[in-house]
Every structure is written in C-alpha cells, then in structure tokens.
Design an enzyme around this catalytic site. Structure first.
Site, PDB file in Angstrom:
ATOM      1  N   GLY A 272       0.786  -1.221   0.000  1.00 11.46           N
ATOM      2  CA  GLY A 272       0.000   0.000   0.000  1.00 11.46           C
ATOM      3  C   GLY A 272       0.820   1.273   0.000  1.00 11.46           C
ATOM      4  CD  GLU A 314       1.187  -9.216   0.322  1.00 10.36           C
ATOM      5  OE1 GLU A 314       0.197  -8.445   0.286  1.00 10.36           O
ATOM      6  OE2 GLU A 314       1.112 -10.404   0.677  1.00 10.36           O
ATOM      7  N   PRO A 315       4.678  -4.583  -2.008  1.00  9.05           N
ATOM      8  CG  PRO A 315       6.831  -3.968  -2.658  1.00  9.05           C
ATOM      9  CD  PRO A 315       6.075  -4.921  -1.757  1.00  9.05           C
ATOM     10  N   GLY A 316       3.260  -2.890  -4.810  1.00  7.82           N
ATOM     11  CA  GLY A 316       2.861  -3.051  -6.210  1.00  7.82           C
ATOM     12  C   GLY A 316       2.952  -1.730  -6.934  1.00  7.82           C
ATOM     13  CE1 TYR A 362     -11.037   2.756  -6.016  1.00  9.98           C
ATOM     14  CE2 TYR A 362      -9.168   2.968  -7.492  1.00  9.98           C
ATOM     15  CZ  TYR A 362     -10.075   2.173  -6.819  1.00  9.98           C
ATOM     16  OH  TYR A 362     -10.020   0.816  -6.937  1.00  9.98           O
ATOM     17  CB  CYS A 389     -21.194   8.299 -24.120  1.00 11.46           C
ATOM     18  SG  CYS A 389     -21.053   8.629 -25.881  1.00 11.46           S
ATOM     19  CD  GLU A 390     -20.753   6.942 -18.247  1.00 14.95           C
ATOM     20  OE1 GLU A 390     -21.105   7.739 -17.332  1.00 14.95           O
ATOM     21  OE2 GLU A 390     -21.400   5.927 -18.554  1.00 14.95           O
TER      22      GLU A 390
END
Length: 469
Positions: A272, A314-316, A362, A389-390
């Site tokens: 994280g 656990e870095p991503g 987010y 189309c949003e």
C-alpha cells in the site's frame, strides 16, 4: 474583480512558472525533453513511439521498474538483517501483471503475489518458481485452490473459515501439504479513499482478531495445512509509516497469543506504499519506510520478549506506478465559460476511462504535459477528458498546460503504470491500447493492443468467414 480560471483551481494546484517542466518524482528518471521540447522516455522520443505504435499507448520504463524493485529488496532486507531477521518482498501483481513484469521483478529478487487464477497463470507462464508465489483473494474457488496446490505455490493467504476447509479438502485428496497465512483485520483505517482502505472491520477482506484465533486453531488441527503466520493489509496509496506501525503493534499482540500453540515463523504486513501523482504529493522514501516499519516490529517483539519473525511486504504501485506514462493525442479543445464568469479549457484525448478508470472510481488526481513539443503562452487551467459517453470520463481533473495546446498535440500523463492497464475495459467498444517497454533507446511490445476485429471476434452474433450462423 471578475472571476478567472484560477478560481476553479483547487488550493493544492499552483500555476507553474513553466507549464512544460517535469515535476521531480512524478515521472520516470529517464524522462527528459530535447532541445526542441519533445519528451523522451527510456532514451526514445515519445513522438516516435506514438508514430510507431499509435495512441493511446502505455509506455513502461523497464529500468524504472527494476530500480524500484531493487530499492525495495535492498532496503527491506537490509533493515531486517539489522534487527536479526530476514524479509521477503512480493510484487503485488494486481497493480499490473504481464510476463515481462513478472520476469523483471523476480530477476531483481522479488517474489510475486497473485489473487486470481489468471494472475497465477501469467506468473507461471513467465517462469516464476511457484514456491515464490503467494495467492490472495477473498473468494478463491475450489478450482483455483486446486491449481495453486497442484503447482506448489509457496503460500495461500486464508481469508475466511470456509477457505480453510476448501484447502484442507484439496490437500487431503492430493496428499499434499500447503503453507498458509491467515489474513486479519487490524482495525487500522489508512488515510486513503474508503475503497482503498482494507483493514477496517466493515469490509470484505480478512477476519476479525477473535475469529482469527479460532481459524488458526482449526488450521493447526488439519494435517495438510502448515500455518506460517499472520497477514494484514491496511490500504493503498499510503504516505508515512504511522498506520503500518499501529497495525504491526496490533498484529504482534495476536502473534504473541498464538505462539502458545506453536512456532510462527512469518509476519506479512502487506503493502500500500504511495507514489507521487502530482507535484504536491510527498511519498515516504523507500529506505525510511523499511527502517521505521522494521524497527517498529523489532521494538514490539522486544517489549513482549519474543523473537522477531521473518517479515514480508507486498509493494505493487510503488514499483510499477511511476514507471508508466500514457500517451494520448489531443482531439478537440473547448473553452467552457461558467455563469460565474470563470472558464476552463477542456482538452479531449483519444482514450479515457477505458484505459484509466481511477479518476472515475476514486477521484484520483493525475498530472499531464505536452509531449510532442514545448508549449508557449501563459499556462491555462485545463481538464483533460476522454472520448467516452460519460460526464465522469476525466483523465486529469485539474492541471495547467501551455495555453496554445491544440488538436494533434501529443499529451503525456505520468504515473499510470499501476491500476490503469489492470482496470482497463472495452467500454463503448474501445479497444484497449498496447503496452510497450522502453530501455536504453529501444522499445518493444509487452502486451499487444486490441483492434476492432478483436472486439467483433467475441460477438457470437457475427457470422464468421466460414458462413457459420
């Protein structure tokens, strides 16, 4: 005084003196402009890349990925050794996984964390030793567990009591032994978006502390399961170490209790770790993260009079995020004047939420710069939007670009290496872009882009060339 575009800018966004400047820490280390103002990545002109591969295009700097993987490996293993233990680093494949990425990180000493059968198969196809794979997920199917046990994954992270019985049934049938961790909710709510915070109690991952004690007792009863230790993940895009320190302290309380039933060799504190998406983001240096988190665990163990276990992280995003830059072509620009008298320049590009869903999901903030040239004129407040189309199809919500940005310009959005390709879709039947790697002046495709024929091929209502109905 009449309202201006500046009145629409958020407080954190400051008008730059030079809207062509590349903010330090947001871009790969190789990002540079030539004398004509064109952006280069990995020693290659982005204009040349766009001409060769088309746009949108996700460019990954291989050396940036490798350097950050090495930094995590070196920093955490050194910190662990300083306190008399060892550390394992798992690359969190959910950030972005391909066979090339899996090879890069494992060659730099990392293991690989997967959370679906598909991610597992990509890692295996890359030649990753199954013993160096950890398998996550809150709803692992029986077939996924069977495949994981069959190939011999190093650890399965147990997320519920039901999974304990599923894994035990598989190991009983196959007469095998599977090492497992138990994921617990530490109750530490990281300072991040609610959807990114994963350790508070009211969410789908892991077990409460009380249930975890029962789960570990059950695991220890079963002959096919080998309990290695506890796992926790407090969220994503986290700056600082306070949350990690508090989570580690709470986990060690449970760790100490469980030691009465047998040795517990491993403690996994998850990942994280945040990166810079804009010039105002200030992520904690990797070396500081390692030193302070490991020291917190060592202090907690010393206070309890117990040995410090092996540690895992656990870095991503922190490995692959900054390595990615997405290239777009500007299609239209539109000066939108509001009733207040303020105005904002809308810059439309040939991609959008189908290749980067994070702003829509987010409210994530990104940066942008012209890539094909250096712009001129006073910086203009812009909103970079996609072609879908949003109304929420926003690529960069707030940014200053040179005021002469125009159709045909190449636009670069940095820090798109994580959770962009992995969350991509075919919304509005838009093909997903190619992903290329650059290094030392060379480029190559690592994930092929889609075309319209690829999309039509999945539609069972379209006749084939053979005349099938």
């Amino acid at each position: 005084m009449l309202p201006t575009a500046d009145s629409l800018a958020p407080e954190w966004l400051v008008e730059p003196k030079d809207a062509n400047a590349l903010a330090s820490g947001v871009w790969p280390a190789s990002a540079k402009r030539d004398t004509d103002g064109a952006l280069f990545l990995g020693g290659i002109s982005t204009t040349e890349l766009a001409r060769t591969y088309g746009t949108p295009l996700l460019v990954l700097d291989e050396n940036e990925v490798r350097a950050r993987a090495r930094a995590f490996y070196r920093s955490f293993t050194s910190a662990a050794e300083a306190h008399g233990t060892t550390a394992r680093i798992y690359y969190a494949g959910k950030a972005f996984l391909s066979t090339a990425i899996a090879r890069w990180v494992t060659e730099e000493g990392l293991n690989v964390d997967v959370c679906t059968r598909g991610e597992l198969e990509v890692a295996l196809a890359a030649g990753v030793d199954p013993a160096r794979i950890g398998f996550h997920g809150n709803n692992k199917s029986v077939s996924e567990i069977e495949r994981a046990v069959e190939v011999g994954v190093g650890t399965i992270v147990v997320d519920s009591a039901i999974e304990i019985e599923r894994i035990a049934a598989v190991t009983a049938r196959t007469r095998s032994m599977q090492r497992v961790l138990v994921r617990v909710n530490s109750g530490v709510h990281a300072e991040t978006h609610d959807f990114l915070a994963t350790a508070h109690e009211d969410q789908k991952f892991g077990m409460p502390f009380a249930d975890a004690e029962t789960a570990v007792a059950r695991i220890r009863e079963l002959p096919g399961l080998d309990f290695l230790g506890l796992h926790c993940h407090i969220g994503s895009q986290i700056f600082g170490v306070a949350g990690f320190r508090e989570s580690a302290s709470r986990l060690l309380e449970l760790h100490e209790k469980l030691r009465a039933g047998g040795d517990i060799p491993l403690l996994n504190l998850g990942g994280g770790f945040g990166i810079a998406y804009t010039s105002v983001d200030d992520p904690t240096p990797i070396e500081q993260l390692a030193e302070e988190i490991v020291a917190a665990v060592a202090e907690g163990c010393a206070a309890r009079g117990i040995p410090i276990p092996m540690l895992a992280f656990e870095p991503g995003r922190a490995i692959v995020g900054t390595a990615g830059v997405t290239l777009y072509e500007v299609g239209t620009t539109k000066d939108v004047r509001l009733g207040s008298g303020a105005s904002r320049l809308y810059v439309s590009v040939d991609g959008g939420m189908s290749d980067n869903a994070r702003p829509a999901l987010y409210g994530a903030q990104y940066s942008a710069r012209l890539a094909s040239r250096a712009g001129e004129g006073r910086p203009a407040l812009v909103r970079v939007v996609g072609k879908h189309c949003e109304s929420g199809d926003i690529v960069v919500d707030h940014e200053y670009l040179p005021g002469d940005v125009t159709p045909g310009d190449l636009l670069a959005v940095p820090a798109t290496g994580a959770y962009c390709a992995s969350l991509s879709s075919n919304y509005n039947h838009v093909p997903r872009p190619a992903i290329i790697a650059v290094a030392e002046g060379r480029s190559r495709v690592i994930v092929r882009g889609e075309n319209i024929q690829d999309l039509l091929a999945r539609d069972a209502g379209i006749s084939t060339n053979e005349g099938a109905q």
